[in-house]
Design a protein around this motif. Structure first.
Motif, PDB file in Angstrom:
ATOM      1  N   ASP A 126       0.597  -1.213   0.119  1.00  0.00           N
ATOM      2  CA  ASP A 126      -0.168  -0.095  -0.106  1.00  0.00           C
ATOM      3  C   ASP A 126       0.942   1.330  -0.034  1.00  0.00           C
ATOM      4  O   ASP A 126       0.390   2.350  -0.392  1.00  0.00           O
ATOM      5  N   THR A 127       2.258   1.204   0.408  1.00  0.00           N
ATOM      6  CA  THR A 127       3.036   2.205   0.420  1.00  0.00           C
ATOM      7  C   THR A 127       3.671   2.347  -0.876  1.00  0.00           C
ATOM      8  O   THR A 127       4.827   3.168  -1.114  1.00  0.00           O
ATOM      9  N   GLY A 128       3.575   1.283  -1.680  1.00  0.00           N
ATOM     10  CA  GLY A 128       4.348   1.298  -2.998  1.00  0.00           C
ATOM     11  C   GLY A 128       5.871   0.730  -2.845  1.00  0.00           C
ATOM     12  O   GLY A 128       6.789   0.962  -3.799  1.00  0.00           O
ATOM     13  N   TYR A 129       5.998   0.036  -1.730  1.00  0.00           N
ATOM     14  CA  TYR A 129       7.531  -0.513  -1.372  1.00  0.00           C
ATOM     15  C   TYR A 129       7.391  -2.034  -2.026  1.00  0.00           C
ATOM     16  O   TYR A 129       7.045  -2.690  -1.058  1.00  0.00           O
ATOM     17  N   SER A 147      12.030   5.956   3.252  1.00  0.00           N
ATOM     18  CA  SER A 147      10.918   6.252   2.626  1.00  0.00           C
ATOM     19  C   SER A 147       9.462   5.278   3.270  1.00  0.00           C
ATOM     20  O   SER A 147       8.525   5.891   3.179  1.00  0.00           O
ATOM     21  N   VAL A 148       9.808   4.103   3.666  1.00  0.00           N
ATOM     22  CA  VAL A 148       8.851   3.466   4.440  1.00  0.00           C
ATOM     23  C   VAL A 148       8.735   4.015   5.752  1.00  0.00           C
ATOM     24  O   VAL A 148       7.405   4.092   5.958  1.00  0.00           O
ATOM     25  N   ALA A 169       8.898   6.876   6.790  1.00  0.00           N
ATOM     26  CA  ALA A 169       7.974   8.262   6.405  1.00  0.00           C
ATOM     27  C   ALA A 169       6.630   8.127   6.260  1.00  0.00           C
ATOM     28  O   ALA A 169       5.798   9.034   6.486  1.00  0.00           O
ATOM     29  N   ARG A 170       6.206   6.991   5.785  1.00  0.00           N
ATOM     30  CA  ARG A 170       4.655   6.704   5.461  1.00  0.00           C
ATOM     31  C   ARG A 170       4.207   6.108   6.819  1.00  0.00           C
ATOM     32  O   ARG A 170       2.972   6.238   7.320  1.00  0.00           O
ATOM     33  N   PHE A 171       4.999   5.268   7.495  1.00  0.00           N
ATOM     34  CA  PHE A 171       4.443   4.583   8.806  1.00  0.00           C
ATOM     35  C   PHE A 171       4.358   5.654   9.844  1.00  0.00           C
ATOM     36  O   PHE A 171       3.325   5.346  10.763  1.00  0.00           O
ATOM     37  N   GLU A 172       5.462   6.130  10.312  1.00  0.00           N
ATOM     38  CA  GLU A 172       5.363   7.016  11.468  1.00  0.00           C
ATOM     39  C   GLU A 172       4.636   7.977  11.618  1.00  0.00           C
ATOM     40  O   GLU A 172       4.320   8.674  10.675  1.00  0.00           O
ATOM     41  N   ASP A 173       3.958   8.145  12.917  1.00  0.00           N
ATOM     42  CA  ASP A 173       2.996   9.127  13.058  1.00  0.00           C
ATOM     43  C   ASP A 173       2.014   9.479  11.963  1.00  0.00           C
ATOM     44  O   ASP A 173       1.479  10.484  11.601  1.00  0.00           O
ATOM     45  N   CYS A 174       1.382   8.214  11.784  1.00  0.00           N
ATOM     46  CA  CYS A 174       0.302   8.033  10.703  1.00  0.00           C
ATOM     47  C   CYS A 174      -0.657   7.349  11.180  1.00  0.00           C
ATOM     48  O   CYS A 174      -0.397   6.258  12.085  1.00  0.00           O
ATOM     49  N   ASP A 208      -3.912   8.424   3.299  1.00  0.00           N
ATOM     50  CA  ASP A 208      -3.464   7.752   4.223  1.00  0.00           C
ATOM     51  C   ASP A 208      -4.374   6.662   4.710  1.00  0.00           C
ATOM     52  O   ASP A 208      -4.112   5.846   5.645  1.00  0.00           O
ATOM     53  N   PRO A 232      -6.080   3.994   3.246  1.00  0.00           N
ATOM     54  CA  PRO A 232      -5.815   2.842   3.096  1.00  0.00           C
ATOM     55  C   PRO A 232      -4.534   1.980   4.038  1.00  0.00           C
ATOM     56  O   PRO A 232      -4.770   0.866   4.333  1.00  0.00           O
ATOM     57  N   ILE A 256       6.188   6.247  -8.917  1.00  0.00           N
ATOM     58  CA  ILE A 256       6.900   6.372  -7.501  1.00  0.00           C
ATOM     59  C   ILE A 256       7.823   7.157  -7.590  1.00  0.00           C
ATOM     60  O   ILE A 256       8.453   6.927  -8.486  1.00  0.00           O
ATOM     61  N   ASP A 259       1.379   6.008  -7.651  1.00  0.00           N
ATOM     62  CA  ASP A 259       1.870   4.755  -7.734  1.00  0.00           C
ATOM     63  C   ASP A 259       0.983   4.124  -8.788  1.00  0.00           C
ATOM     64  O   ASP A 259      -0.181   4.004  -8.562  1.00  0.00           O
ATOM     65  N   ARG A 296      12.145   2.102  -3.212  1.00  0.00           N
ATOM     66  CA  ARG A 296      11.554   2.846  -2.283  1.00  0.00           C
ATOM     67  C   ARG A 296       9.983   3.003  -2.281  1.00  0.00           C
ATOM     68  O   ARG A 296       9.282   2.552  -3.058  1.00  0.00           O
ATOM     69  N   ALA A 297       9.486   3.242  -1.047  1.00  0.00           N
ATOM     70  CA  ALA A 297       8.181   3.672  -0.901  1.00  0.00           C
ATOM     71  C   ALA A 297       7.654   4.757  -1.569  1.00  0.00           C
ATOM     72  O   ALA A 297       8.386   5.652  -1.807  1.00  0.00           O
ATOM     73  N   ARG A 322       4.409  10.218   1.082  1.00  0.00           N
ATOM     74  CA  ARG A 322       2.932  10.753   1.701  1.00  0.00           C
ATOM     75  C   ARG A 322       2.619  11.626   0.967  1.00  0.00           C
ATOM     76  O   ARG A 322       3.418  12.611   0.470  1.00  0.00           O
TER      77      ARG A 322
END
Lengths: 505, 304
Positions: A259-262, A333-334, A336-341, A488, A490, B187, B191, B268-269, B272
């Motif tokens: 879902d974060t495109g990683y 980059s991961v 940045a998506r997970f933390e504080d979300c 955010d 999803p 990306i 995406d 990389r992801a 945001r």
């Protein structure tokens, strides 16, 4: 009479020993417990038609996390009663799914209920006039707000459910979740058939990703009526449950990456999840452990050869998952998506009665394996839950990672024990005693699963109640995305990965 | 003519290269190199279904997008071969043809009245507005370096080969690769693989199109990406050869763009969404930096 106090052990509780209070006393007593906040939470609260056909009896099961006790009580709504009764939800939001269900099933109104909407759009609901078209969604009249409706049919392969967002631009102001599209009437089917094998297979389908946990819960209820237990069998069930936990946590770690495109994290975790469920398949012939858990015995004992094979696989999976996790949780980059979300605070989790890994990710130490140990967790495996404080997507992802590793360790410890030679064959013939209640709390990978059955005078089943942890935790998702960006949603949703059909039954 | 054909070929190969790179890096065999062509052929062989709430505007959009992309591709030279269509100022025309395609898609999305598409359109409009200065500083830099405002004459005149110019050209190529990521909806900005409507930018605006219309939009976006990649490759290739780059270098560099995009997508992801604006502004700021750098250099250097 005071609360009926028992533990999370397999036994039949005679229904006449459970206190039956007038609603006023029931309300006061329940309030006294729930007001303590963290210590008590309601595991189940459900209605049963009285055995004499005159009125309804409502049972409540409160779990005491401090002592490991389970408190039982009931109240009766007489045949000629018509008045509304004061709502517990008004003071304790955690009660909302139970009271909404009671209103929906029996038409009993709770006065002062702040969230008096249908829980499921079931066919056998009390108010048949309600459909999705006239569902009373919260509305936004402010011209600066707009509404976004997602579902009930989604892109991809997820189950149906409606998410109604009220947004200010990209920011979510409120999310309302409407479920019920998966309602199959599982509880009714469980109640109406006396065929234990059919009941077991039904239990496996309550939530497809928790087949082992729900089947084990059913079996423990059935064994509870007989007061029967077998330590070696419990150990094998614990292996199955922990394998399921590993597989699902890995799958969800991968899905979070997707879902974060990683891509890299996604493919690594998907492969490991496949390895895990294929190992279960080598054990019992089914990747999801269907057919493995049966009451009073097993058809697939863990032979020394199987133990060796599984231990080898699990060791390998554990090592590779640890590597994959180290890569995922060090990628900027991961992070940045997970933390504080999607942060849910500890206080919010207590208020909504969250259970399982969602609660533990916000600092709430709620794990049935630890608070109300059962089966192997009461004897052979001493479980020490992983608890994280942040309550954001990162915490939930990290919790999955650490719990999966912990589960792998438990599996290896259990497999390393001396194999039992004679495990009993399943027994589908035992009759359930009359006027009894049997319940069980187990920890599925999502959290606390509670099954309870109440029998009438001749041992006929008056009610079979199922609670999947999703019932409590869906509200945590609403809270998590409040104030977050709608894009955010999803990843927040996936971080909980709640069950639609487990909620809808 | 050769350069136009090259852009079309690149459009076909680039998607395949990106897919293949991603597959190899994730340890998979991957789909065949031209799977996307089969997919589009399937789309083109289907009819179109239109939502009853949409109007003529919505139906015109795929044609406009494809036409704008093809016209933009006509302006792109390839190594030693001049563009099919070239005139002073064609760089500006190129930028605005891309903008036209974007504007058409935004209008089409708004025409559906869907809340998803509205959000996608607003995101696309924001990103488009933020990347446009970057594109113009990029063109301005090229113009400043060569004194021309046509791709064909710019690439003919580049390649002085002084060390300073190499630095600037590498910087410019870096900027343009990032522009490819932004404009192509890859990306970390967007995406292309996601099925989550709420996170989509470019894809969500195509949600209401199906069949032949979706096919046209897909081909249009390939050509757009390929045109930008060819410009990026042309910029950096011009440093290598004296008086214009060799066709082979350009080919290799376009393929390299595909590999870079595929690699970025693997390792990389996604950003945001609220950080995308910062990301894009950074690209534009880099372009401004390149422009100022060349301006300062031009005070000392022998540039006509």
């Amino acid at each position: 009479m005071d609360w009926y106090v028992t533990k999370n052990i397999r036994r039949a509780v005679p229904t006449e020993e459970i206190p039956c209070w007038p609603y006023a006393r029931f309300y006061t007593e329940t309030t006294e417990k729930l007001i303590e906040g963290e210590r008590y939470h309601c595991a189940l609260y459900f209605g049963v038609p009285a055995a004499d056909g005159r009125g309804l009896i409502f049972y409540v099961l409160l779990a005491d996390d401090a002592t490991g006790e389970v408190l039982l009580a009931s109240w009766k709504y007489g045949y000629y009663d018509e008045e509304e009764v004061p709502s517990l939800t008004a003071r304790f939001p955690a009660m909302h799914p139970f009271e909404r269900e009671i209103t929906e099933q029996f038409g009993i109104r709770f006065s002062g209920h702040p969230f008096d909407k249908p829980l499921r759009f079931a066919q056998d609901r009390a108010d048949r006039g309600l459909t999705l078209n006239n569902y009373p969604f919260w509305r936004a009249d402010d011209p600066s707000l707009h509404e976004v409706n997602v579902g009930p049919i989604h892109a991809g392969i997820i189950e149906p459910g409606v998410f109604r967002f009220v947004c200010n631009g990209e920011r979510i102001v409120h999310l309302e979740i409407v479920l019920g599209f998966q309602h199959r009437g599982v509880e009714r089917l469980m109640r109406e058939t006396g065929n234990r094998l059919r009941q077991t297979t039904l239990a496996e389908t309550i939530a497809g990703d928790s087949a082992v946990s729900h089947a084990a819960a059913f079996c423990q209820v059935a064994e509870g009526f007989a007061g029967w237990r077998c330590g070696a069998l419990d150990a094998e069930r614990a292996v199955a449950a922990e394998m399921e936990r590993m597989a699902m946590h890995m799958a969800d770690t991968g899905a979070l990456c997707m879902d974060t495109g990683y891509q890299l994290g996604q493919v690594a975790c998907e492969a490991l999840r496949t390895m895990t469920i294929n190992t279960t398949q080598r054990w019992c012939g089914n990747r999801f452990g269907k057919g493995l858990i049966r009451p009073f015995g097993t058809r697939f004992p863990l032979t020394p050869e199987k133990r060796e094979l599984m231990a080898g696989n699990v060791t390998d999976i554990r090592r590779r998952y640890e590597e994959a996790g180290q890569d995922i949780f060090t990628s900027p980059s991961v992070l940045a998506r997970f933390e504080d979300c999607g942060t849910v605070t500890r206080q919010q989790m207590i208020r909504i009665g969250a259970v399982g890994m969602a609660a533990r990710s916000a600092g709430l130490k709620r794990d049935v394996r630890y608070t109300h140990p059962y089966g192997a967790y009461a004897e052979t495996v001493e479980h020490n839950p992983v608890v994280l404080e942040q309550g954001d997507v990162m915490a939930r992802a990290m919790l999955r990672y650490r719990e999966a590793l912990q589960s792998a360790d438990s599996v290896l410890a259990l497999l390393g024990r001396e194999p039992e030679t004679d495990l009993p064959e399943p027994d589908f013939g035992r009759r359930w005693p009359g006027n009894a209640l049997s319940f069980v709390l187990t920890e599925g990978w999502r959290g606390e699963i509670c099954h309870a059955a109440v029998t009438g005078p001749d041992g006929e089943v008056l009610a079979y109640k199922i609670k999947d942890p999703s019932l409590h935790n869906w509200y945590a998702l609403s809270l998590a995305v409040r104030g977050a960006g709608i894009s955010d949603f999803p990843v927040c949703n996936k971080s909980f990965d709640l069950s639609y059909c487990g909620h809808d039954l | 003519m050769i350069s136009f054909l090259f852009v079309l070929t690149a459009a076909v190969f680039l998607t395949g290269i990106i897919n293949r790179t991603r597959a190899l890096l994730s340890g998979r065999k991957g789909v065949r190199l031209f799977q996307h062509l089969y997919n589009v052929r399937l789309l083109l062989s289907k009819g179109a279904v239109y939502s009853p709430v949409t109007g003529a505007l919505f139906r015109a959009v795929p044609a406009v997008c494809l036409a704008a992309s093809v016209t933009a591709a006509l302006l792109v030279p390839m190594g030693p071969y001049p563009a099919l269509l070239h005139f002073e100022g064609d760089m500006v025309a190129f930028a605005y043809l891309l903008a036209l395609s974007r504007a058409a898609l935004i209008l089409g999305a708004l025409d559906t009245g869907s809340s998803f598409e509205g959000m996608g359109a607003s995101r696309e409009a924001l990103y488009g507005a933020l990347i446009e200065p970057g594109l113009f500083f990029f063109f301005g830099t090229l113009a400043l370096m060569t004194g021309h405002t046509s791709f064909t004459s710019v690439f003919g005149a580049l390649g002085a080969g002084t060390p300073e110019m190499v630095v600037v050209t590498v910087l410019l190529a870096y900027i343009l690769v990032k522009v490819v990521l932004v404009e192509g909806g890859r990306i970390p900005v967007d995406d292309p693989r996601t099925h989550l409507e709420l996170t989509m930018v470019h894809e969500v605006m195509e949600l209401d199109y199906g069949g032949v219309d979706l096919g046209l939009l897909t081909v249009g976006s390939w050509i757009k990406t390929a045109s930008l990649a060819t410009v990026a490759a042309g910029t950096i290739a011009s440093v290598f050869g004296q008086g214009g780059a060799s066709a082979l270098t350009v080919c290799a560099l376009v393929a390299a763009v595909g590999v870079i995009v595929g690699t970025v997508e693997s390792f990389r992801a996604r950003n945001r969404l609220n950080r995308n604006a910062t990301y894009i502004v950074t690209v534009s700021a880099l372009a401004l930096f390149a422009f100022l750098l060349v301006y300062v250099l031009s005070l000392n250097l022998n540039i006509e």
